[in-house]
Design an enzyme around this catalytic site. Structure first.
Site, mmCIF file in Angstrom:
data_model
loop_
_atom_site.group_PDB
_atom_site.id
_atom_site.type_symbol
_atom_site.label_atom_id
_atom_site.label_comp_id
_atom_site.label_asym_id
_atom_site.label_seq_id
_atom_site.Cartn_x
_atom_site.Cartn_y
_atom_site.Cartn_z
ATOM 1 N N GLY A 328 43.909 46.510 40.370
ATOM 2 C CA GLY A 328 43.158 45.439 39.959
ATOM 3 C C GLY A 328 43.604 45.274 38.560
ATOM 4 O O GLY A 328 44.703 45.744 38.158
ATOM 5 N N SER A 329 42.128 44.866 37.608
ATOM 6 C CA SER A 329 42.441 44.613 36.467
ATOM 7 C C SER A 329 42.796 45.721 35.503
ATOM 8 O O SER A 329 43.250 45.443 34.529
ATOM 9 C CB SER A 329 40.940 43.975 35.862
ATOM 10 N N THR A 330 42.515 46.949 36.022
ATOM 11 C CA THR A 330 42.904 48.058 35.021
ATOM 12 C C THR A 330 44.495 47.866 34.845
ATOM 13 O O THR A 330 45.018 48.467 33.916
ATOM 14 C CB THR A 330 42.424 49.284 35.687
ATOM 15 N N LYS A 332 45.986 45.642 34.073
ATOM 16 C CA LYS A 332 46.475 44.603 33.183
ATOM 17 C C LYS A 332 46.736 45.407 31.902
ATOM 18 O O LYS A 332 47.447 44.661 30.919
ATOM 19 C CB LYS A 332 45.253 43.584 32.775
#
Lengths: 598, 383
Positions: A328-330, A332
């Site tokens: 997920g966003s980690t 990014k």
């Protein structure tokens, strides 16, 4: 009757001569055989003696003490304790009734069980293993004929369930079954000693023929990078989150950014290392359920055994390395690094987020339905804005992105010194279309292990050094001499220092002002990134909340990742995972300063 | 030529005491070694460590009765039994097929005499010796070189060949058959002046053996016959250590681990169940293990003295029949000792041959001692 004529006389002379020849030939044959015997007994003696000795001697092993596992503070995490093995030698028993009575009483075994073994005709019959030393000593002091008490070592873990999935445990032969006990088997395991006794062909020991003895050699002590204080505190935090969020599991990893040493690795629920074959409550329930489903008696038993083993394996799994997830966003951070490194984006580039983005025929939503509006890239990271990252990902392009993915080491295993590390599950490079690239950009549609994510991010923020995460520091002999200091491969230059600087800045901004502000620690500069990922299948309402934080933000030394699997209630990483890391850092950072950790 | 009775100066000559001493020593030593080798197994199997010793002592005692009897018995009378000896031997071997026969270790070789058992092959050996000594002497009397005619050869060879054939076919005892034929060839060898045929025979056998070895060492013996596999096991004992070469290899272990001085009497490890029935054919290996090279050489030396003494007696005897009897006995001992030691040291393929006077075996002891009795008797009549 017998007469001597001329023929006879002549033949008699012939006969004498030929008898002499015959006799001489026989004597020569015997002398040659004598030479053959001499050859066998002088020149082949060594060879045959060795083979014969092998045949005649029965070995009895003397177990060697297994090396201890010691953490960076010098605390022993895995130790040995002396236990006793009680056995009987049938032929030496004088008073079987007393032996049966004493052994069944002292060992808490049924009389029937002991009787069967005492009365069995065998060279040596084992009654019970792993008997407490006190009990063994008591039995020995009774001095019963035919009862043997042998001392033995058993693995003992003073901290019970602490770091259970990291340390691992040993089996009946003191061999490692999971964890570090397996990885460092060759160092930890000692060399067995031997008692060599002469036996006859049936294996019965011969009295008075003497015995040879080779002393056992203890295994090497393994020093690991774990710090018991951090490990204990991290465990406490993980348990707290696990209980308050009624999560399926909570993992916390604390790692040294610059050399890959792991200071703590927690994956609750953990199990008791001193009793690893008993299912903990969480797994018990499932067990009962599967049992109820069964109807047939025999099948049930079989099924139960099978499922018990499955459940044990499940219980022993270390989610930090054995399982993959969608980060997920980690993730990014990786997209940002690739974008900055490739020049596809700068921190000042301006974007606009309407709350969604259309990629090919798909509409991908931002987590903020209303959209973030106009923002520069720094703020996009702070806001964890999906459309921006998708845009950046698309700008980089599938082929280039895949190259960075490879360059950052994400395709390969980290090489951590624990068994069973799971491999990355990623699209084939030629199967990455725009939609796939878009989802990859914000950390979905592929799977990596938590340790893989951490290791890559560490490499991106430490100046481009891709380290090997590890526990093992050195192996030390029982007399204190170092046998080996372990070194681990580091590949440098996965990213430029310029990109590192920018990432540090922007990730600190995330914690200072962005979505990760719950990870802020007073007095320290912390960088980090939150993530909230929906698990497959989508729409199940199951989420994984995580937060990856590091400090100090301008010169990172320590990194922590907290992952909360399937929390109940609030599931946003920034709200439930970031506080875990904050609490951890609040204690760990001053502690590390105090002990002068580098 | 007129026949005249021969006067023997029997009273003036004593029997050969060197031979007697050697035999007494070998028998005594044999009993000691039988006790040493068998006591461990005997104690386990029969609960009596002297089980085999007692049985062997009994047959040895009987053997000495036979020995004394044969020293007194006018040996020339034996010539009257020549054909009878062959017939009786043959009949007794055939009798093994009747319900009297006893099977041990998978081989039907014994006759059950209620109180004891009896191996007819052993009787056949002495029977063949008597027959051949008699028939060669008779043929000599008939005329010059009759013995070298095909008919003469046939008369000499046919009965031993039949006996050997019976022993091999009925009792599947190859070693006794070899001994019987060996005795016959040895006696014929001394009786005729020729060397040529024997040399040709020996050379061709050597070549044949060489060819067999060449063939076998290259052949795959996984599903070939028993004998062939035995030869293969002989060539590479260590690759057949668990089955065919098991006994041979165990014997080699025993010999090799003896070293020069041995482990000491009673200290053998191999006799503790590793070398099965060590008191039988393989007793020499235990002698090597316990008494070392020294003991082994002493035994070989004693057998050389034994054979040499026989040769001296044979050559001092004026009487043709008696002389041939001694030659037969000498050949019997020599063949058995040579083959036994050759087998134990894996010089030739394994075939069960006992070591005279030392190995365990009642019938064999009895007849060996009786043969010594005959030789001693003849020694009294030397010139």
């Amino acid at each position: 009757m017998a007469g001597i004529n001329s023929t006879g006389r002549r033949n008699m002379t012939v006969q004498k001569r030929k008898t002499f020849v015959l006799c001489s030939l026989s004597v020569i044959a015997l002398l040659l055989l004598g030479v053959r015997v001499g050859y066998l007994m002088i020149f082949c003696s060594e060879h045959y003696t060795e083979l014969a000795t092998d045949l005649h001697e029965r070995e009895r092993d003397i177990k060697a003490a297994r090396g201890r596992i010691i953490d960076s503070t010098g605390t022993v995490l895995a130790d040995n304790k002396t236990v006793c093995t009680i056995s009987v030698i049938h032929s030496q028993i004088e008073d079987p009734e007393t032996v049966i009575e004493v052994l069944s009483r002292e060992l808490g075994l049924s009389e029937e069980y002991v009787r069967k073994r005492v009365e069995k005709y065998s060279a040596r019959e084992r009654i019970k293993n792993n008997v407490e030393k006190a009990v063994g000593d008591k039995i020995r002091s009774l001095d019963l004929a035919g009862v043997k008490v042998d001392e033995d070592y058993k693995r003992y873990y003073p901290y019970g369930s602490l770091a259970s999935k990291v340390l691992g445990f040993t089996g009946g032969d003191n061999q490692g079954i999971i964890g570090l006990e397996v990885s460092y088997e060759e160092y930890l395991t000692g060399t067995k000693g031997k008692i060599l006794t002469l036996t006859d062909a049936k294996g019965i020991e011969l009295d008075g023929m003497g015995e040879r003895r080779r002393e056992p050699e203890a295994g090497k002590d393994l020093y690991v990078s774990l710090d018991i204080n951090i490990q204990q505190y991290a465990t406490q935090l993980a348990k707290q989150a696990y209980e308050t969020k009624q999560a399926a599991g909570v993992s916390i990893i604390v790692m040294n950014v610059n050399n890959g040493e792991i200071l703590a690795m927690v994956d609750v629920p953990e199990f008791d290392l001193n009793d690893p074959f008993t299912l903990i409550d969480e797994f018990q329930i499932e067990n009962v359920q599967t049992e109820n489903l069964q109807t047939e008696e025999g099948k049930q038993e079989e099924k139960k055994q099978e499922s018990t083993q499955d459940l044990l394996n499940k219980m022993w799994r270390n989610g930090c390395i054995n399982d993959t997830y969608e980060p997920g966003s980690t993730f990014k951070i990786i997209t940002a690094a690739a974008g900055l490194e490739s020049g596809s984006v700068t921190l000042q580039d301006n974007f606009s987020c309407p709350g969604f983005i259309i990629v090919d025929d798909r509409k991908i939503r931002c987590h903020k339905v209303a959209g973030h509006g106009a923002e520069d890239f720094t703020h996009a990271v702070m806001n964890s804005c999906n459309p921006v990252f998708i845009t950046v990902g698309l700008r980089i392009g599938a082929q280039k992105y895949y190259e960075y993915f490879t360059q950052f080491g994400l395709k390969q295993k980290t090489g951590i010194d624990l068994p069973g590390e799971a491999a990355t599950i990623m699209h084939q490079p030629d199967k990455i279309g725009n939609v796939e690239l878009a989802t990859i950009s914000f950390g979905q549609s592929f799977q990596i292990t938590p340790i893989r994510l951490m290791t890559t991010v560490a490499g991106l923020i430490n100046g481009g050094k891709l380290v090997t995460p590890h526990f093992g520091v050195k192996a030390v002999n029982s007399d204190g001499t170092i046998v080996e200091e372990f070194t681990y491969p580091i590949s440098e230059g996965i990213v430029s220092s310029d990109t590192t600087e920018k990432l540090r800045y922007v990730l600190e901004q995330v914690v200072e002002n962005g979505g990760g502000k719950n990870g802020y620690v007073e007095g320290f500069r912390v960088g980090g990134k939150t993530a909230t990922s929906q698990t497959l299948p989508r729409g199940s309402g199951r989420y994984i909340a995580s937060f990856l934080g590091f400090a100090p933000a301008d010169n990172p030394k320590i990194m922590a990742l907290a992952i909360i699997d399937t929390p109940q209630g609030t599931y946003y990483g920034g709200q439930i995972a970031a506080p875990v890391v904050r609490q951890l850092f609040e204690n760990v950072l001053p502690y590390l300063e105090e002990i002068g950790y580098e | 030529m007129a026949k005249r009775p021969i006067k023997f100066r029997s009273s003036k000559h004593n029997m050969d005491y060197v031979l007697l001493t050697v035999v007494l020593f070998l028998v005594g030593f044999g009993l000691l070694m039988i006790y040493s080798t068998s006591s461990y197994e005997a104690a386990v199997e029969h609960n009596d460590s002297a089980y085999y010793l007692k049985k062997q002592a009994t047959s040895t005692l009987l053997g000495f009765v036979g020995l004394v009897f044969m020293t007194k018995f006018p040996y020339k009378l034996l010539q009257k039994f020549d054909v009878l000896a062959i017939i009786v031997s043959a009949l007794l071997i055939i009798a093994v097929l009747t319900p009297l026969g006893v099977t041990r270790n998978g081989a039907r070789r014994w006759l059950n005499l209620q109180f004891t058992s009896f191996q007819p092959a052993e009787l056949a050996k002495i029977g063949v010796i008597i027959y051949l000594a008699s028939i060669i002497q008779r043929l000599e009397c008939v005329g010059k070189n009759v013995i070298r005619t095909p008919k003469g050869i046939a008369i000499i060879f046919a009965p031993p060949a039949v006996i050997a054939g019976l022993i091999y076919i009925i009792t599947s005892n190859l070693s006794s058959a070899i001994i019987v034929m060996g005795i016959a060839i040895a006696m014929l060898f001394v009786a005729v002046p020729d060397y040529k045929w024997f040399i040709i025979g020996a050379v061709s056998i050597t070549v044949l053996v060489f060819l067999v070895v060449l063939y076998v060492s290259g052949a795959d013996t996984t599903d070939s016959g028993f004998r062939l596999a035995r030869v293969k096991a002989w060539l590479e004992p260590e690759s057949y250590s668990t089955d065919r070469a098991f006994q041979t290899l165990q014997a080699l272990y025993a010999i090799g681990s003896g070293g020069i001085w041995g482990k000491g009497l009673g200290q053998s490890m191999q006799k503790r169940g590793f070398l099965p029935e060590a008191q039988n054919d393989m007793i020499f290996s235990i002698i090597c293990e316990e008494l070392g090279l020294f003991g082994a050489m002493a035994i070989i030396f004693l057998f050389i003295v034994l054979i040499w003494s026989c040769m001296i007696i044979a050559n001092k005897t004026i009487d043709r029949f008696g002389s041939l009897l001694v030659v037969g006995v000498m050949a019997h001992y020599a063949i058995q000792v040579i083959l036994n030691i050759a087998v134990v040291t894996n010089t030739i393929p394994n075939t069960g041959i006992t070591l005279p006077f030392i190995s365990y075996g009642g019938t064999s002891s009895l007849f060996l001692l009786m043969e010594i009795g005959i030789v001693l008797n003849i020694s009294k009549h030397c010139k």
